[in-house]
Design a protein around this motif. Sequence first.
Motif, mmCIF file in Angstrom:
data_model
loop_
_atom_site.group_PDB
_atom_site.id
_atom_site.type_symbol
_atom_site.label_atom_id
_atom_site.label_comp_id
_atom_site.label_asym_id
_atom_site.label_seq_id
_atom_site.Cartn_x
_atom_site.Cartn_y
_atom_site.Cartn_z
ATOM 1 N N THR A 78 49.103 17.624 7.364
ATOM 2 C CA THR A 78 49.893 17.885 6.167
ATOM 3 C C THR A 78 50.938 18.950 6.493
ATOM 4 O O THR A 78 51.037 19.416 7.625
ATOM 5 N N LYS A 79 51.673 19.363 5.485
ATOM 6 C CA LYS A 79 52.669 20.417 5.655
ATOM 7 C C LYS A 79 52.103 21.787 5.251
ATOM 8 O O LYS A 79 52.857 22.735 5.042
ATOM 9 N N VAL A 80 50.773 21.864 5.142
ATOM 10 C CA VAL A 80 50.111 23.127 4.792
ATOM 11 C C VAL A 80 49.460 23.694 6.053
ATOM 12 O O VAL A 80 48.602 23.043 6.657
ATOM 13 N N THR A 81 49.876 24.879 6.460
ATOM 14 C CA THR A 81 49.284 25.522 7.631
ATOM 15 C C THR A 81 48.354 26.643 7.193
ATOM 16 O O THR A 81 48.563 27.281 6.152
ATOM 17 N N VAL A 82 47.328 26.876 7.995
ATOM 18 C CA VAL A 82 46.342 27.917 7.703
ATOM 19 C C VAL A 82 46.089 28.703 8.987
ATOM 20 O O VAL A 82 45.609 28.148 9.977
ATOM 21 N N ASN A 83 46.429 29.968 8.981
ATOM 22 C CA ASN A 83 46.243 30.826 10.141
ATOM 23 C C ASN A 83 45.647 32.159 9.712
ATOM 24 O O ASN A 83 45.597 32.470 8.514
ATOM 25 N N CYS A 84 45.187 32.930 10.676
ATOM 26 C CA CYS A 84 44.678 34.262 10.323
ATOM 27 C C CYS A 84 45.161 35.292 11.328
ATOM 28 O O CYS A 84 45.580 34.962 12.445
#
Length: 250
Positions: free
Chosen positions: A178-184
């Motif tokens: 998707t166009k949703v990124t998740v990083n930390c």
Amino acid sequence: MPMNFAGRFSGRSAVITGGASGIGLAVAQRIVDEGGRVCVWDRDPAQIEQAKAIVPGLRGVTLDVADAASVEVAARSTIDAFGAVDILVTSAAITGPNMTTWSYSVEDWRGVIDININGVFYCNKALVPHMLERNYGRIVNIASIAGKEGNPNASAYSTSKAAVIGLTKSLGKELAKTKVTVNCVTPAAVRTAIFKQMKQEHIDFMLSKIPMARFGEVEEVAALISWIASEECSFTTAAVFDVSGGRATY
């Protein structure tokens, strides 16, 4: 001095938990300075009012991120106010007491876990469906170097931050197409009000582990988070970014 990028967040709206102080407030200031809108979710109403005086146009919602129902209500009200939420930065956290694992009370353990990991889960869960509907989103979960290395006399904090890393990697891979990124990000110690929750010997221990021999500045962490939260960071997800003054070994 921070190097701001004019217009980088033009037309974008962000939620920052624990955003009325510390790293969260520094991120809020940067996003607003670069053209975005920000709503901070914080449990301290007085701190929210102080933050509003610092950051022009800042919105605030008073809530406890450990309360899933309150997070859902805050998500709906913020979406209604802004029309959309494009960015989520989860900065709300507590350290818990500094003591051995076997000395930890069950109540203190639950308190840290409820805010530091359950709260991150509730906020991610509340806003991901909205981001998917809009086919765009940037999520930045703030973990800690303690989540990688496990600081002694900070078992609950270390455990919660390791869990944030695991959640980020799992969710990021779920959303990878998707166009949703998740990083930390995993900062080493940054001198904020959270130091008031720690014993001096624990603060000294953290400093001794940093090769640069200094604590980080909130503006330094905010600079990295701002890039991860921008459109430019488009081919990175489920990743962990260190801000540790050389402490991180992996």
